[in-house]
Design an enzyme around this catalytic site. Structure first.
Site, PDB file in Angstrom:
ATOM      1  N   ASN A   1      14.585 126.333  95.318  1.00  0.00           N
ATOM      2  CA  ASN A   1      13.393 125.498  95.149  1.00  0.00           C
ATOM      3  C   ASN A   1      12.206 126.361  94.710  1.00  0.00           C
ATOM      4  O   ASN A   1      11.527 126.060  93.721  1.00  0.00           O
ATOM      5  CB  ASN A   1      13.106 124.808  96.498  1.00  0.00           C
TER       6      ASN A   1
ATOM      7  N   ARG B   1      16.132 126.276  99.758  1.00  0.00           N
ATOM      8  CA  ARG B   1      14.698 126.604  99.795  1.00  0.00           C
ATOM      9  C   ARG B   1      14.409 127.729  98.797  1.00  0.00           C
ATOM     10  O   ARG B   1      13.405 127.702  98.080  1.00  0.00           O
ATOM     11  CB  ARG B   1      14.278 127.037 101.202  1.00  0.00           C
TER      12      ARG B   1
ATOM     13  N   GLY C   1       1.481 120.488 107.099  1.00  0.00           N
ATOM     14  CA  GLY C   1       0.279 120.007 107.772  1.00  0.00           C
ATOM     15  C   GLY C   1      -0.860 121.015 107.811  1.00  0.00           C
ATOM     16  O   GLY C   1      -1.915 120.746 108.390  1.00  0.00           O
ATOM     17  N   SER C   2      -0.674 122.175 107.183  1.00  0.00           N
ATOM     18  CA  SER C   2      -1.733 123.193 107.223  1.00  0.00           C
ATOM     19  C   SER C   2      -2.846 122.900 106.218  1.00  0.00           C
ATOM     20  O   SER C   2      -3.887 123.568 106.242  1.00  0.00           O
ATOM     21  CB  SER C   2      -1.135 124.589 106.961  1.00  0.00           C
ATOM     22  N   GLY C   3      -2.606 121.943 105.322  1.00  0.00           N
ATOM     23  CA  GLY C   3      -3.664 121.557 104.375  1.00  0.00           C
ATOM     24  C   GLY C   3      -3.431 122.028 102.947  1.00  0.00           C
ATOM     25  O   GLY C   3      -4.359 122.033 102.135  1.00  0.00           O
ATOM     26  N   LYS C   4      -2.189 122.368 102.614  1.00  0.00           N
ATOM     27  CA  LYS C   4      -1.887 122.884 101.262  1.00  0.00           C
ATOM     28  C   LYS C   4      -2.226 121.849 100.182  1.00  0.00           C
ATOM     29  O   LYS C   4      -2.916 122.147  99.209  1.00  0.00           O
ATOM     30  CB  LYS C   4      -0.395 123.275 101.152  1.00  0.00           C
TER      31      LYS C   4
ATOM     32  N   ILE D   1       5.400 124.943 101.109  1.00  0.00           N
ATOM     33  CA  ILE D   1       5.523 125.701 102.357  1.00  0.00           C
ATOM     34  C   ILE D   1       5.959 127.127 102.015  1.00  0.00           C
ATOM     35  O   ILE D   1       5.414 128.089 102.508  1.00  0.00           O
ATOM     36  CB  ILE D   1       6.552 125.043 103.310  1.00  0.00           C
ATOM     37  N   SER D   2       6.958 127.253 101.155  1.00  0.00           N
ATOM     38  CA  SER D   2       7.504 128.555 100.730  1.00  0.00           C
ATOM     39  C   SER D   2       7.558 129.538 101.901  1.00  0.00           C
ATOM     40  O   SER D   2       6.808 130.523 101.917  1.00  0.00           O
ATOM     41  CB  SER D   2       6.736 129.125  99.536  1.00  0.00           C
TER      42      SER D   2
ATOM     43  N   ASP E   1       6.399 118.678  97.706  1.00  0.00           N
ATOM     44  CA  ASP E   1       6.949 117.351  98.011  1.00  0.00           C
ATOM     45  C   ASP E   1       7.157 116.548  96.731  1.00  0.00           C
ATOM     46  O   ASP E   1       8.181 115.886  96.554  1.00  0.00           O
ATOM     47  CB  ASP E   1       6.000 116.579  98.947  1.00  0.00           C
TER      48      ASP E   1
END
Ligand SMILES: Nc1ncnc2c1ncn2[C@@H]1O[C@H](COP(=O)(O)OP(=O)(O)O)[C@@H](O)[C@H]1O
Ligand SMILES: [Mg+2]
Length: 208
Positions: free
Chosen positions: A87, A84, A40-43, A110-111, A67
């Site tokens: 990924n 993760r 949700g941070s806008g990536k 997100i990493s 995603d």
């Protein structure tokens, strides 16, 4: 002849057309713009805005969105720490190939773990890994909750959610940081402008 990981007796095959040739064709330099931050941070928003801006300037880019990649390449992976890590490692390797192809590869994931991002940085040479930290307060991301995931995580219906019950390790050495000014988030166009200016200054938008 070499052994790499579990691969034995393998040879590297040099190809006649190289990265510099492709960069000349495209009049740009291949690199990876790695966008990290909370859900949700806008990536994805920045990735798309940047992709559009570069496209309008005649620059070839490609977005690797976390995603979206979990719909295919990484659909066998979950969200536990080692998944993760794998990924991010896979996306880092793919991003490296895109950069070698001469593209401006925009990776938005997100990493959350610093060592995983630094592992991807180490795959690229000459500063061609440009880390962009979406430094948005958790409260802002949670307020947006575009996918309703924070609500589920707070209710305990999603376990291991980054920022809630799984860690996010902010970069210590990122090239670009997107922050709020006076409590206001820059617009997607402004965020893309910040990255484009960096690419321009560093010479990525021309081949020489
Ligand atoms: N710069 C911005 N200003 C206002 N809202 C934004 C901005 N960037 C993203 N958003 C909104 O925040 C939500 C989450 O953005 P998204 O790009 O999907 O985040 P991420 O990919 O990091 O999970 C979306 O509803 C999006 O429209
Ligand atoms: Mg996203």
């Amino acid at each position: 002849m070499a052994t790499v990981g579990n691969s034995t007796n393998i040879f590297w095959h040099e190809c006649p057309v190289g990265k510099l040739d492709r960069q000349r064709l495209l009049n740009q330099k291949g690199c990876v713009v790695w966008i990290t931050g909370l859900s949700g941070s806008g990536k994805s928003t920045l990735a798309c805005s940047l992709g559009r801006e570069l496209h309008s300037r005649g620059k070839l880019s490609y977005i690797l969105d976390g995603d979206n990649l979990r719909h295919g390449l990484n659909k066998d992976l979950g969200f536990k720490a080692e998944d993760r890590t794998e990924n991010i490692r896979r996306v880092g390797e793919v991003a490296k190939l895109f950069a070698d192809a001469g593209l401006i590869c925009i990776a938005s994931l997100i990493s959350p773990y610093r060592k995983d991002r630094d592992g991807c940085r180490a795959m690229l040479t000459d500063g061609n890994f440009i880390e962009v930290f979406m430094n948005m307060p958790l409260a802002v991301c949670e307020e947006r909750d575009a996918k309703g995931l924070y609500k589920l995580a707070r209710a305990g219906k999603i376990k291991g959610f980054t920022g809630i019950d799984d860690p996010y390790e902010p970069p210590l050495n990122c090239e670009i940081e997107i922050i709020q000014k006076d409590g206001v988030c820059p617009t997607p166009y402004e965020m893309a402008g910040q990255v484009t200016s960096y690419l321009e200054d560093k010479g990525y938008l021309r081949d020489e």
